[in-house]
Design a protein around this motif. Structure first.
Motif, PDB file in Angstrom:
ATOM      1  N   TRP A 128      31.185  73.732 -32.433  1.00  0.00           N
ATOM      2  CA  TRP A 128      30.158  72.758 -31.549  1.00  0.00           C
ATOM      3  C   TRP A 128      30.415  71.734 -31.115  1.00  0.00           C
ATOM      4  N   ASP A 129      30.937  70.789 -31.908  1.00  0.00           N
ATOM      5  CA  ASP A 129      31.561  69.488 -31.778  1.00  0.00           C
ATOM      6  C   ASP A 129      32.614  69.601 -30.551  1.00  0.00           C
ATOM      7  N   ALA A 130      33.506  70.556 -30.644  1.00  0.00           N
ATOM      8  CA  ALA A 130      34.706  70.589 -29.877  1.00  0.00           C
ATOM      9  C   ALA A 130      34.040  70.891 -28.329  1.00  0.00           C
ATOM     10  N   TYR A 131      33.133  71.854 -28.324  1.00  0.00           N
ATOM     11  CA  TYR A 131      32.533  72.159 -27.088  1.00  0.00           C
ATOM     12  C   TYR A 131      31.564  71.528 -26.399  1.00  0.00           C
ATOM     13  N   HIS A 132      31.007  70.623 -27.233  1.00  0.00           N
ATOM     14  CA  HIS A 132      29.793  69.632 -26.775  1.00  0.00           C
ATOM     15  C   HIS A 132      30.885  68.541 -26.184  1.00  0.00           C
ATOM     16  N   ALA A 133      31.775  68.139 -26.814  1.00  0.00           N
ATOM     17  CA  ALA A 133      32.817  67.127 -26.376  1.00  0.00           C
ATOM     18  C   ALA A 133      33.573  67.400 -25.041  1.00  0.00           C
ATOM     19  N   ALA A 134      34.191  68.994 -24.812  1.00  0.00           N
ATOM     20  CA  ALA A 134      34.520  69.156 -23.780  1.00  0.00           C
ATOM     21  C   ALA A 134      33.763  69.330 -22.637  1.00  0.00           C
ATOM     22  N   LEU A 135      32.529  69.709 -22.803  1.00  0.00           N
ATOM     23  CA  LEU A 135      31.497  69.767 -21.653  1.00  0.00           C
ATOM     24  C   LEU A 135      31.146  68.231 -21.426  1.00  0.00           C
ATOM     25  N   ALA A 136      31.092  67.352 -22.251  1.00  0.00           N
ATOM     26  CA  ALA A 136      30.974  65.911 -21.970  1.00  0.00           C
ATOM     27  C   ALA A 136      31.882  65.369 -21.121  1.00  0.00           C
ATOM     28  N   ALA A 137      33.197  65.545 -21.507  1.00  0.00           N
ATOM     29  CA  ALA A 137      34.218  65.090 -21.070  1.00  0.00           C
ATOM     30  C   ALA A 137      34.360  65.564 -19.450  1.00  0.00           C
ATOM     31  N   ARG A 138      33.947  66.971 -19.229  1.00  0.00           N
ATOM     32  CA  ARG A 138      34.172  67.200 -17.834  1.00  0.00           C
ATOM     33  C   ARG A 138      33.039  66.833 -16.929  1.00  0.00           C
ATOM     34  N   ILE A 139      31.721  66.494 -17.475  1.00  0.00           N
ATOM     35  CA  ILE A 139      30.628  65.993 -16.910  1.00  0.00           C
ATOM     36  C   ILE A 139      31.005  64.360 -16.497  1.00  0.00           C
ATOM     37  N   ALA A 140      31.664  63.901 -17.450  1.00  0.00           N
ATOM     38  CA  ALA A 140      32.059  62.551 -17.089  1.00  0.00           C
ATOM     39  C   ALA A 140      33.224  62.401 -15.916  1.00  0.00           C
ATOM     40  N   GLU A 141      34.054  63.564 -15.812  1.00  0.00           N
ATOM     41  CA  GLU A 141      35.111  63.495 -14.884  1.00  0.00           C
ATOM     42  C   GLU A 141      34.349  63.384 -13.495  1.00  0.00           C
ATOM     43  N   LEU A 142      33.196  64.395 -13.535  1.00  0.00           N
ATOM     44  CA  LEU A 142      32.679  64.771 -12.279  1.00  0.00           C
ATOM     45  C   LEU A 142      31.637  63.582 -11.720  1.00  0.00           C
ATOM     46  N   VAL A 143      31.152  62.819 -12.734  1.00  0.00           N
ATOM     47  CA  VAL A 143      29.856  61.616 -12.413  1.00  0.00           C
ATOM     48  C   VAL A 143      30.611  60.542 -12.699  1.00  0.00           C
ATOM     49  N   PRO A 144      30.819  59.628 -11.533  1.00  0.00           N
ATOM     50  CA  PRO A 144      31.289  58.243 -11.629  1.00  0.00           C
ATOM     51  C   PRO A 144      30.523  57.549 -12.603  1.00  0.00           C
ATOM     52  N   ASP A 145      30.996  56.599 -13.398  1.00  0.00           N
ATOM     53  CA  ASP A 145      30.733  55.662 -14.102  1.00  0.00           C
ATOM     54  C   ASP A 145      29.527  54.720 -13.549  1.00  0.00           C
ATOM     55  N   THR A 146      28.324  54.767 -13.892  1.00  0.00           N
ATOM     56  CA  THR A 146      27.236  54.022 -13.055  1.00  0.00           C
ATOM     57  C   THR A 146      27.522  52.709 -12.954  1.00  0.00           C
ATOM     58  N   ARG A 147      28.728  52.044 -13.845  1.00  0.00           N
ATOM     59  CA  ARG A 147      28.826  50.443 -13.715  1.00  0.00           C
ATOM     60  C   ARG A 147      30.042  50.434 -12.455  1.00  0.00           C
ATOM     61  N   VAL A 148      30.391  51.517 -12.110  1.00  0.00           N
ATOM     62  CA  VAL A 148      31.675  51.282 -11.014  1.00  0.00           C
ATOM     63  C   VAL A 148      31.188  50.792  -9.673  1.00  0.00           C
ATOM     64  N   ASP A 149      31.674  50.093  -8.856  1.00  0.00           N
ATOM     65  CA  ASP A 149      31.251  49.656  -7.753  1.00  0.00           C
ATOM     66  C   ASP A 149      31.694  50.920  -6.768  1.00  0.00           C
ATOM     67  N   THR A 150      30.446  51.442  -6.180  1.00  0.00           N
ATOM     68  CA  THR A 150      30.967  52.642  -5.470  1.00  0.00           C
ATOM     69  C   THR A 150      31.864  52.296  -4.183  1.00  0.00           C
ATOM     70  N   SER A 151      31.920  51.214  -3.768  1.00  0.00           N
ATOM     71  CA  SER A 151      32.824  50.821  -2.388  1.00  0.00           C
ATOM     72  C   SER A 151      34.167  51.019  -3.036  1.00  0.00           C
ATOM     73  N   LEU A 152      34.447  51.059  -4.170  1.00  0.00           N
ATOM     74  CA  LEU A 152      35.857  51.258  -4.857  1.00  0.00           C
ATOM     75  C   LEU A 152      36.311  52.638  -5.102  1.00  0.00           C
ATOM     76  N   CYS A 153      35.169  53.620  -4.695  1.00  0.00           N
ATOM     77  CA  CYS A 153      35.846  55.217  -4.968  1.00  0.00           C
ATOM     78  C   CYS A 153      36.368  55.441  -3.470  1.00  0.00           C
ATOM     79  N   ILE A 154      37.113  56.581  -3.850  1.00  0.00           N
ATOM     80  CA  ILE A 154      38.095  56.891  -2.680  1.00  0.00           C
ATOM     81  C   ILE A 154      37.395  57.148  -1.435  1.00  0.00           C
ATOM     82  N   GLU A 155      36.528  57.908  -1.545  1.00  0.00           N
ATOM     83  CA  GLU A 155      35.663  58.641  -0.293  1.00  0.00           C
ATOM     84  C   GLU A 155      35.267  57.183   0.443  1.00  0.00           C
ATOM     85  N   GLU A 156      34.742  56.272  -0.166  1.00  0.00           N
ATOM     86  CA  GLU A 156      34.184  55.154   0.559  1.00  0.00           C
ATOM     87  C   GLU A 156      35.266  54.302   1.127  1.00  0.00           C
TER      88      GLU A 156
END
Length: 536
Positions: free
Chosen positions: A200-228
Motif C-alpha cells: 500500500w505504502d509503495a503504491y501510494h508513494a509511486a502514485l504521489a511521485a508521478r502526480i508530482a512530476e505532472l503537477v508543477p510545484d505551486t511555489r514555482v514561478d510559472t514564467s520559468l517553466c519551459i512552455e512559457e
C-alpha cells in the motif's frame, strides 16, 4: 459512457460532476475535410499520412462546437502503428464519453471565454466502490501513461481519491480546467496485514511521485517553466519556426509535465530520447529535437537570473546512418527542369483550366522563375514589393537569417520590376481580404507563409501528377538546382553564398569581409554567373 449516480458508493463520492477539459494543441478554426479511408485496417478516426505518421481526425458534433470552441479534433499519434492504434482507441472512448455526458447532464454550461482544445474526459468514478481498488495502482498508472500530461494528471488525481482516500490532489488548480467536485471522506484505511501495508505504502508513494512530476510545484514561478520560456523565446521567430520549436517542447511536456528546465535531469531527458526512439522518430529528427532543447537551455540563463548557471546534460544521441547528401532535396537535371516548366505552364498558364484566378496563376509562374535565379525560400518571395527592385539589383529584406542581401537582377527576370510595380505578390496577399472562409468574408490580407504553403503544395501536386515521383523533388529543389548550375561554372563558395544568402562556413572572416552584394566587383561576378544559366 454516461455518469450514473445510482452506481456511486454512498460513503465514497456522493456527487461528482466531472467536466474536465484540458488543452494541448492550438484551436483549429477551419473545419476538417472527411479523411480518406485509405487504411481500412485502422480504427475509426485514425488515418495514416503520406509521410507515414498517424493522426486522430474527427469532427466535433455541431451541438458541442460552441461549447468546446472548435470544429474538429486533429491530433498527432506518432509514427509507431501500435502506439497510434492504442492512442486512437483511447481518444475515441474519451470523446464518446464526453459527447454522451454533454447530451445528458448539466455539463452544458456557458463557457464564453473557454477556447482550449479538448483532448478527452474521464469518468472513473462510475465504477462500484472496491476496498481493494488500491491494488490496481500499477495497472492504472500504465493505462494512462500514453495520455497527455494534463489528462494523465487528472485521472491519477481521481484514482488517488478512490483508491487511497487521498483527495489532496483534487481539485487541480488550472485556469484551463473546469471541475465541479463534491467529495466526502472515503472510509479507506491502510491495510493491517504487514505485507499489504508495505505494498500500500509503495503504491501510494509511486502514485504521489508521478502526480508530482505532472503537477508543477505551486511555489514555482510559472514564467520559468519551459512552455512559457519557449513562448517568449520563439515570439520573434518566423511563424513556421515558432510552431516547430513549440511543438518540440510540447512533446516533452506532454509526457513529463511543464516545469522549469532544471527539473529535466539527465535521466528524464534520456527517458524522453528513448520514448522518441520507441515511437519510430528518425535519428536526425531526434537530434533536431534536442538541439531545440539545448537552444532554450542556452538562452534561458541569459534571460532569467533565477536560471543562472543552467547547463544542458550530456545526452548521447542515436547514431545517424544517413548523410546530408542522402536526405537533402535534389536538384532537377536538364531534362527534368524543362519538363517541370512545361507542366507549370499547362497548370498556371493563361490557357489553363485551373480554378485559380489568372493573377494567382501568373504570380506562381513568376515566383517559380524568381526562385530559380535567386535561391530564395518560398516564404521570402511573398515579401517582395515594388521597392524591392532598385536600379538593376534585387533587395531581399525578409530572410530566415534576418540578414538582408542584395543580388543582381538577372536578365532572365527583366519583367520582374513591372510585375511588382503592377501589384505583383502584394496584390495576391491583399486578395485575402475579400476571400470567403467558412461562409464569411476573411477581411484581412493573406499572410506570406500561408500563400507560400499554397504555392508549395500546388507545385508538388503538379509535378507528381506529371510523373516526377521522387519525394526529394519539391519546390525547395529550385535552390539545389541553382547551386548545381553554379557549380557547373566552378563558382566559388563565396559567390554561391552571396547569391542564396547562406552565412555558414565563413567563421570569423565575416567580421572583416564585405558581402559580395555590397561591392561592384561582387555584383559583377554574381551577374555573370546568373546570366550564364539556361534552364530551358
Amino acid at each position: 459512457m454516461g455518469l450514473r449516480q445510482d452506481r456511486l458508493p454512498k460513503k465514497a463520492i456522493s456527487t461528482i460532476h466531472l467536466g474536465i477539459l484540458y488543452h494541448t494543441l492550438p484551436i483549429h478554426e477551419a473545419s476538417l475535410p472527411a479523411p480518406r479511408r485509405v487504411n481500412t485496417d485502422l480504427p475509426r478516426h485514425v488515418t495514416k499520412t503520406p509521410k507515414g505518421a498517424y493522426k486522430y481526425q474527427r469532427r466535433v458534433p455541431l451541438e458541442l462546437q460552441a461549447f468546446l470552441g472548435r470544429t474538429v479534433w486533429d491530433l498527432s499519434l506518432g509514427s509507431d502503428p501500435t502506439v497510434a492504434v492504442r492512442r486512437g482507441l483511447a481518444l475515441t472512448d474519451e470523446h464518446n464519453a464526453l459527447i454522451d455526458r454533454f447530451k445528458t447532464s448539466e455539463a452544458r454550461v456557458d463557457h464564453n471565454d473557454f477556447r482550449r482544445t479538448v483532448v478527452g474526459t474521464f469518468e472513473m468514478a462510475t465504477r462500484d466502490y472496491d476496498a481493494q481498488e488500491w491494488r490496481r495502482t500499477p495497472e492504472t498508472m500504465k493505462q494512462v501513461r500514453s495520455l497527455p500530461a494534463r489528462a494523465e494528471r487528472d485521472r491519477l488525481a481521481v484514482f488517488a481519491a478512490q483508491a487511497f482516500g487521498d483527495g489532496s490532489y483534487m481539485p487541480v488548480e488550472d485556469p484551463g480546467l473546469t471541475m465541479i467536485l463534491t467529495l466526502e471522506p472515503q472510509p479507506l484505511q491502510r491495510p493491517t496485514d504487514p505485507t499489504d501495508a508495505m505494498i500500500w505504502d509503495a503504491y501510494h508513494a509511486a502514485l504521489a511521485a508521478r502526480i508530482a512530476e505532472l503537477v508543477p510545484d505551486t511555489r514555482v514561478d510559472t514564467s520559468l517553466c519551459i512552455e512559457e520560456l519557449m513562448s517568449v523565446y520563439a515570439a520573434a521567430k518566423q511563424p513556421k519556426t515558432r510552431v516547430a520549436y513549440e511543438g518540440k517542447i510540447r512533446r516533452l511536456t506532454a509526457a513529463q509535465g511543464n516545469h522549469p528546465p532544471d527539473y529535466y535531469t539527465k535521466a528524464r531527458l534520456q527517458n524522453h530520447r528513448d520514448m522518441l526512439v520507441a515511437e519510430g522518430v528518425q535519428p536526425q529528427s531526434i537530434a533536431k529535437h534536442f538541439e531545440t532543447l539545448k537552444t532554450l537551455w542556452r538562452w534561458a540563463p541569459r534571460e532569467k537570473e533565477a536560471l543562472a548557471g543552467l547547463t544542458f546534460p550530456d545526452i548521447v544521441m542515436p547514431d545517424i546512418t544517413t548523410t546530408v547528401e542522402d536526405t537533402r532535396w535534389q536538384a532537377f537535371d536538364d531534362d527534368q527542369i524543362k519538363h517541370v516548366w512545361k507542366l507549370l505552364n499547362e497548370a498556371w498558364g493563361p490557357n489553363s483550366k485551373s480554378g485559380l484566378s489568372p493573377s494567382r496563376r501568373a504570380a506562381f509562374l513568376m515566383g517559380f522563375r524568381v526562385l530559380l535565379y535567386t535561391g530564395m525560400r518560398p516564404v521570402e518571395l511573398f515579401y517582395l514589393g515594388p521597392d524591392s527592385v532598385k536600379g538593376d539589383a534585387l533587395h531581399i529584406k525578409k530572410t530566415k537569417t534576418k540578414a538582408a542581401r542584395r543580388i543582381p537582377l538577372a536578365k532572365h527576370l527583366s519583367d520582374l520590376p513591372a510585375f511588382l510595380a503592377g501589384g505583383g505578390f502584394v496584390r495576391e496577399l491583399e486578395a485575402g481580404r475579400t476571400a470567403i472562409r467558412q461562409g464569411k468574408v476573411y477581411g484581412q490580407p493573406t499572410k506570406p507563409d500561408s500563400l507560400a504553403r499554397a504555392f508549395t503544395s500546388q507545385f508538388t501536386d503538379i509535378i507528381r501528377a506529371g510523373g516526377l515521383t521522387n519525394d526529394r523533388h519539391v519546390l525547395y529543389s529550385t535552390k539545389d538546382t541553382l547551386i548545381d548550375r553554379l557549380q557547373r561554372q566552378s563558382a566559388t563558395d563565396d559567390l554561391m553564398r552571396g547569391i542564396i544568402g547562406h552565412t555558414g562556413g565563413q567563421g570569423k572572416l565575416r567580421h572583416y569581409k564585405t558581402p559580395l552584394g555590397q561591392t561592384p566587383d561582387g555584383m559583377a561576378q554574381m551577374r555573370k554567373a546568373l546570366e550564364s544559366i539556361r534552364y530551358w
